[in-house]
Design a protein around this motif. Sequence first.
Motif, PDB file in Angstrom:
ATOM      1  N   THR A 172       0.943  -1.317   0.129  1.00 61.36           N
ATOM      2  CA  THR A 172       0.164  -0.105   0.039  1.00 61.36           C
ATOM      3  C   THR A 172       0.892   1.457  -0.074  1.00 61.36           C
ATOM      4  OG1 THR A 172      -0.190  -0.106   2.218  1.00 61.36           O
ATOM      5  CG2 THR A 172      -1.875  -1.016   1.167  1.00 61.36           C
ATOM      6  N   THR A 173       2.162   1.247   0.141  1.00 61.19           N
ATOM      7  CA  THR A 173       2.833   2.227   0.444  1.00 61.19           C
ATOM      8  C   THR A 173       3.838   2.842  -0.499  1.00 61.19           C
ATOM      9  OG1 THR A 173       4.863   1.303   1.599  1.00 61.19           O
ATOM     10  CG2 THR A 173       2.757   1.604   2.878  1.00 61.19           C
ATOM     11  N   PHE A 174       3.945   2.197  -1.574  1.00 59.08           N
ATOM     12  CA  PHE A 174       5.159   2.602  -2.541  1.00 59.08           C
ATOM     13  C   PHE A 174       4.400   3.582  -3.626  1.00 59.08           C
ATOM     14  CE2 PHE A 174       7.297   1.391  -6.767  1.00 59.08           C
ATOM     15  CZ  PHE A 174       8.082   2.391  -6.265  1.00 59.08           C
ATOM     16  N   ASN A 175       4.385   4.671  -3.248  1.00 61.38           N
ATOM     17  CA  ASN A 175       3.719   5.923  -3.995  1.00 61.38           C
ATOM     18  C   ASN A 175       4.142   7.039  -3.804  1.00 61.38           C
ATOM     19  OD1 ASN A 175       1.960   6.501  -1.789  1.00 61.38           O
ATOM     20  ND2 ASN A 175       1.060   4.643  -2.000  1.00 61.38           N
ATOM     21  N   ALA A 176       3.916   8.123  -4.681  1.00 62.89           N
ATOM     22  CA  ALA A 176       4.282   9.617  -4.320  1.00 62.89           C
ATOM     23  C   ALA A 176       3.908  10.138  -2.947  1.00 62.89           C
ATOM     24  CB  ALA A 176       4.126  10.303  -5.403  1.00 62.89           C
ATOM     25  N   GLU A 177       2.355   9.598  -2.760  1.00 60.00           N
ATOM     26  CA  GLU A 177       1.714  10.272  -1.735  1.00 60.00           C
ATOM     27  C   GLU A 177       2.579   9.949  -0.342  1.00 60.00           C
ATOM     28  OE1 GLU A 177      -2.041   8.453   0.653  1.00 60.00           O
ATOM     29  OE2 GLU A 177      -2.078   8.355  -1.273  1.00 60.00           O
ATOM     30  N   ASN A 178       3.197   8.800  -0.202  1.00 66.69           N
ATOM     31  CA  ASN A 178       4.152   8.541   1.023  1.00 66.69           C
ATOM     32  C   ASN A 178       5.395   9.134   0.794  1.00 66.69           C
ATOM     33  OD1 ASN A 178       2.297   7.321   2.519  1.00 66.69           O
ATOM     34  ND2 ASN A 178       2.239   5.199   1.631  1.00 66.69           N
ATOM     35  N   GLY A 179       5.914  10.003  -0.335  1.00 67.71           N
ATOM     36  CA  GLY A 179       7.351  10.155  -0.277  1.00 67.71           C
ATOM     37  C   GLY A 179       7.911   9.153  -1.034  1.00 67.71           C
ATOM     38  N   GLU A 180       7.392   8.369  -1.662  1.00 61.91           N
ATOM     39  CA  GLU A 180       7.991   7.081  -2.383  1.00 61.91           C
ATOM     40  C   GLU A 180       7.981   6.863  -3.726  1.00 61.91           C
ATOM     41  OE1 GLU A 180       8.190   3.464  -0.143  1.00 61.91           O
ATOM     42  OE2 GLU A 180       7.736   4.315   1.571  1.00 61.91           O
ATOM     43  N   PRO A 181       8.245   8.030  -4.530  1.00 58.76           N
ATOM     44  CA  PRO A 181       7.868   8.072  -6.054  1.00 58.76           C
ATOM     45  C   PRO A 181       8.847   7.017  -6.606  1.00 58.76           C
ATOM     46  CG  PRO A 181       9.029   9.863  -5.463  1.00 58.76           C
ATOM     47  CD  PRO A 181       8.815   9.478  -4.357  1.00 58.76           C
ATOM     48  N   ASP A 182      10.038   6.662  -6.217  1.00 58.54           N
ATOM     49  CA  ASP A 182      10.941   5.806  -6.812  1.00 58.54           C
ATOM     50  C   ASP A 182      11.855   5.227  -5.690  1.00 58.54           C
ATOM     51  OD1 ASP A 182      12.847   7.522  -6.050  1.00 58.54           O
ATOM     52  OD2 ASP A 182      12.519   8.779  -7.780  1.00 58.54           O
ATOM     53  N   ILE A 183      12.952   4.534  -5.908  1.00 56.14           N
ATOM     54  CA  ILE A 183      13.613   3.908  -5.039  1.00 56.14           C
ATOM     55  C   ILE A 183      15.154   4.723  -4.991  1.00 56.14           C
ATOM     56  CG2 ILE A 183      12.842   1.513  -5.501  1.00 56.14           C
ATOM     57  CD1 ILE A 183      15.296   0.764  -7.166  1.00 56.14           C
ATOM     58  N   ASN A 184      15.178   5.861  -5.167  1.00 56.40           N
ATOM     59  CA  ASN A 184      16.420   6.616  -5.107  1.00 56.40           C
ATOM     60  C   ASN A 184      16.630   7.181  -3.531  1.00 56.40           C
ATOM     61  OD1 ASN A 184      18.347   8.647  -4.912  1.00 56.40           O
ATOM     62  ND2 ASN A 184      17.405   9.796  -6.190  1.00 56.40           N
ATOM     63  N   GLY A 242      14.118   6.340  -0.070  1.00 54.55           N
ATOM     64  CA  GLY A 242      15.030   5.021   0.797  1.00 54.55           C
ATOM     65  C   GLY A 242      14.308   4.046   1.345  1.00 54.55           C
ATOM     66  N   TRP A 243      12.892   4.149   1.861  1.00 54.96           N
ATOM     67  CA  TRP A 243      12.328   3.320   2.394  1.00 54.96           C
ATOM     68  C   TRP A 243      12.137   2.119   1.297  1.00 54.96           C
ATOM     69  CZ3 TRP A 243       9.668   2.708   7.194  1.00 54.96           C
ATOM     70  CH2 TRP A 243      10.012   3.690   8.093  1.00 54.96           C
ATOM     71  N   ALA A 244      11.650   2.411   0.196  1.00 50.70           N
ATOM     72  CA  ALA A 244      11.505   1.377  -0.911  1.00 50.70           C
ATOM     73  C   ALA A 244      12.751   0.559  -1.475  1.00 50.70           C
ATOM     74  CB  ALA A 244      10.839   2.151  -2.033  1.00 50.70           C
ATOM     75  N   CYS A 245      13.966   1.557  -1.275  1.00 53.50           N
ATOM     76  CA  CYS A 245      15.083   1.019  -1.655  1.00 53.50           C
ATOM     77  C   CYS A 245      15.671  -0.095  -0.608  1.00 53.50           C
ATOM     78  CB  CYS A 245      16.300   2.431  -1.641  1.00 53.50           C
ATOM     79  SG  CYS A 245      17.823   1.806  -2.215  1.00 53.50           S
ATOM     80  N   ILE A 246      15.583   0.134   0.573  1.00 56.50           N
ATOM     81  CA  ILE A 246      15.997  -0.827   1.644  1.00 56.50           C
ATOM     82  C   ILE A 246      14.854  -1.796   1.786  1.00 56.50           C
ATOM     83  CG2 ILE A 246      14.863   0.207   3.732  1.00 56.50           C
ATOM     84  CD1 ILE A 246      17.735  -0.128   5.082  1.00 56.50           C
ATOM     85  N   ARG A 247      13.461  -1.637   1.738  1.00 54.56           N
ATOM     86  CA  ARG A 247      12.535  -2.568   1.792  1.00 54.56           C
ATOM     87  C   ARG A 247      12.360  -3.643   0.870  1.00 54.56           C
ATOM     88  NH1 ARG A 247       6.861   0.575   3.658  1.00 54.56           N
ATOM     89  NH2 ARG A 247       7.144   0.347   5.711  1.00 54.56           N
ATOM     90  N   TYR A 248      12.789  -3.307  -0.717  1.00 52.61           N
ATOM     91  CA  TYR A 248      12.694  -4.184  -1.624  1.00 52.61           C
ATOM     92  C   TYR A 248      14.261  -4.879  -1.933  1.00 52.61           C
ATOM     93  CZ  TYR A 248       8.382  -1.480  -1.657  1.00 52.61           C
ATOM     94  OH  TYR A 248       7.301  -0.924  -1.494  1.00 52.61           O
ATOM     95  N   GLY A 249      15.218  -4.777  -1.038  1.00 53.03           N
ATOM     96  CA  GLY A 249      16.285  -5.631  -1.246  1.00 53.03           C
ATOM     97  C   GLY A 249      17.335  -5.041  -2.245  1.00 53.03           C
ATOM     98  N   VAL A 250      17.091  -3.605  -2.524  1.00 52.75           N
ATOM     99  CA  VAL A 250      18.117  -3.115  -3.466  1.00 52.75           C
ATOM    100  C   VAL A 250      19.291  -2.498  -2.843  1.00 52.75           C
ATOM    101  CG1 VAL A 250      18.340  -1.061  -5.254  1.00 52.75           C
ATOM    102  CG2 VAL A 250      16.207  -2.503  -5.239  1.00 52.75           C
ATOM    103  N   GLY A 251      19.049  -1.835  -1.603  1.00 56.98           N
ATOM    104  CA  GLY A 251      20.120  -1.124  -0.934  1.00 56.98           C
ATOM    105  C   GLY A 251      20.219  -1.764   0.537  1.00 56.98           C
ATOM    106  N   ASP A 291      14.043   7.804 -14.096  1.00 54.28           N
ATOM    107  CA  ASP A 291      12.920   7.183 -13.297  1.00 54.28           C
ATOM    108  C   ASP A 291      13.120   6.801 -11.779  1.00 54.28           C
ATOM    109  OD1 ASP A 291      14.367   5.193 -14.225  1.00 54.28           O
ATOM    110  OD2 ASP A 291      12.652   4.199 -15.022  1.00 54.28           O
ATOM    111  N   GLY A 292      14.543   7.163 -11.323  1.00 52.62           N
ATOM    112  CA  GLY A 292      14.838   6.836 -10.047  1.00 52.62           C
ATOM    113  C   GLY A 292      15.322   5.588  -9.581  1.00 52.62           C
ATOM    114  N   ILE A 293      16.049   5.065 -10.520  1.00 49.98           N
ATOM    115  CA  ILE A 293      16.641   3.643 -10.511  1.00 49.98           C
ATOM    116  C   ILE A 293      18.180   3.704 -10.083  1.00 49.98           C
ATOM    117  CG2 ILE A 293      17.339   1.256 -11.294  1.00 49.98           C
ATOM    118  CD1 ILE A 293      14.678   1.416 -12.872  1.00 49.98           C
ATOM    119  N   VAL A 294      18.696   3.015  -8.975  1.00 52.76           N
ATOM    120  CA  VAL A 294      19.704   3.106  -8.646  1.00 52.76           C
ATOM    121  C   VAL A 294      20.373   1.722  -8.365  1.00 52.76           C
ATOM    122  CG1 VAL A 294      19.334   5.341  -7.024  1.00 52.76           C
ATOM    123  CG2 VAL A 294      19.207   2.981  -6.025  1.00 52.76           C
TER     124      VAL A 294
END
Length: 526
Positions: free
Chosen positions: A50-62, A69-78, A189-192
């Motif tokens: 429910t949280t991966f969206n611009a509304e939550n300040g997570e428009p990407d994984i940068n 950063g939450w998406a980056c660390i949650r999804y195993g990228v960083g 598009d914010g991929i790192v």
Amino acid sequence: MRKTNILCLIVSLFIAMAVITGCSSGNSESKTTNTGSSEYSGTTFVLGDTTFNAENGEPDINPHNSYSGWACIRYGVGETLFRYSDTMEIEPWLATDYELVDELTWKIILRDNVAFSSGRNLDGQAVKECLEHLVENHDRARGDLMIDTITAEGQTVTIKTTEPKATLLNYLSDPYGCIIDMEAGITEDGIVCGTGPYIAESLETDEEVNLVKNENYWNGEPGFDNINVITITDGDTLTMALQSGEIDAAYGMPYASYPLFENEDYTFSSCATSRAFFAAMNYESEIIKDQAVRKAIAMGIDKEGFVNRLLDGNGYPAVGVYPDTFSFGGDAVTDETYNPEEAMALLEEAGWTDSDGDGIREKNGQKLTIRWCTYPSRQELPLLAEAVQATLGNIGIEVVINCTADIANVVSDKSAWDVYASAMVTAPTGDPEYFFTTHCLDSSVANDGSYHSDKLETLASELAGTFDADRRGEIAVEMQQTILDDDAYVFCSHLKMSMISKSTITGLSAHPCDFYEITAELAPAK
């Protein structure tokens, strides 16, 4: 059929089509699939979030962008230099050790034989480049870290701060501290490129991110070949997607849906967290400037009723910023308990009376109407708004709810709201400083209600320069009591966080800091 039900059905059908064409849904058999723009083969895990969206300040994984950063660390990228244990204590991750040379100087030793997904080796220079870019581009990180200079030599990084920073390692473990390869760059598009078990291949804001296994991951073999994270902000749609098998696991499932999955086909992973549902008062609102109104609001919210009836017990009433499990948590402070009779008496004394008998108090011709602003992606926040509307209505306060996905724009307009209810992990660093530096000080980037307290500013300065853990806890108690005495914030509940997965999945575990979701341990059950 109501419009909301029609919308849920349309979204659900869209997700079903996307998943059918885009993933193998945790099946351990080798298959070729099309997800996003790439063709994958092998096992695929699909997470509805429910949280991966611009509304939550997570428009990407940068991690250098807002709260991505939450998406980056949650999804195993960083991954970060240090991380939090299950007891929220700092432990090494990409770093192996550190030395506090003096109050301003930290020497950090990096792990050998770690590489970014780009192929570049992790060394001091790479960390230096990443952290320098971070503080240049991320206001919150710059204010938290207070970095003066960074020097690198081999596998050693030396950080000098502008002032004593007892919590430097804690803040470096924040999701914005994910170490990424700046030579590889950040795509439009914010991929790192990180060091984690998975590599992001494609991303669409508010829709999905697609990842593949990092074949050269330093800390074990990832359990899936592909990961597909789908944004599903509607709770009913998320429920239907897991029921139908369109997704393998869900984060942010409505509590009302839990009984549907309490059987042998699904697995729950739950833990208590410091995530708080809280309301911030807008000090630029004329009504909110009246402390009697603020205090009445605090007294008029039935926290226990919210937790027991609407959260079905999946949380616990909050007193202050932190839960009772913290030494500086709820037991250490006092707040305004639910007392509608005293709240009404307080309003009467302050001149707020219902002279026309319509059930809404007024003063000098102005109705006591509170504009309650919140957002829908946290399923509990609309429920909280409705509960508050009912209980405050009983004491003569009219509550007008604005539950909007366009929350950033609404909150930035101080004339558009009186109370802003949101959810956040108040102690993601395991230290009490975080909430105050982000929300309550003159320099805080999320001080949405323009709150100011001379006492709090003084205490914050003392806390920043205090290295002794016991004294830090004592100061934190004083700081909590200060904002509670001012009725600047109302802390309604803390969350018991759960993730639900198919029983054919193993290794998806809830964590107190709410960070580490997709790891190398995530795999098909044997």
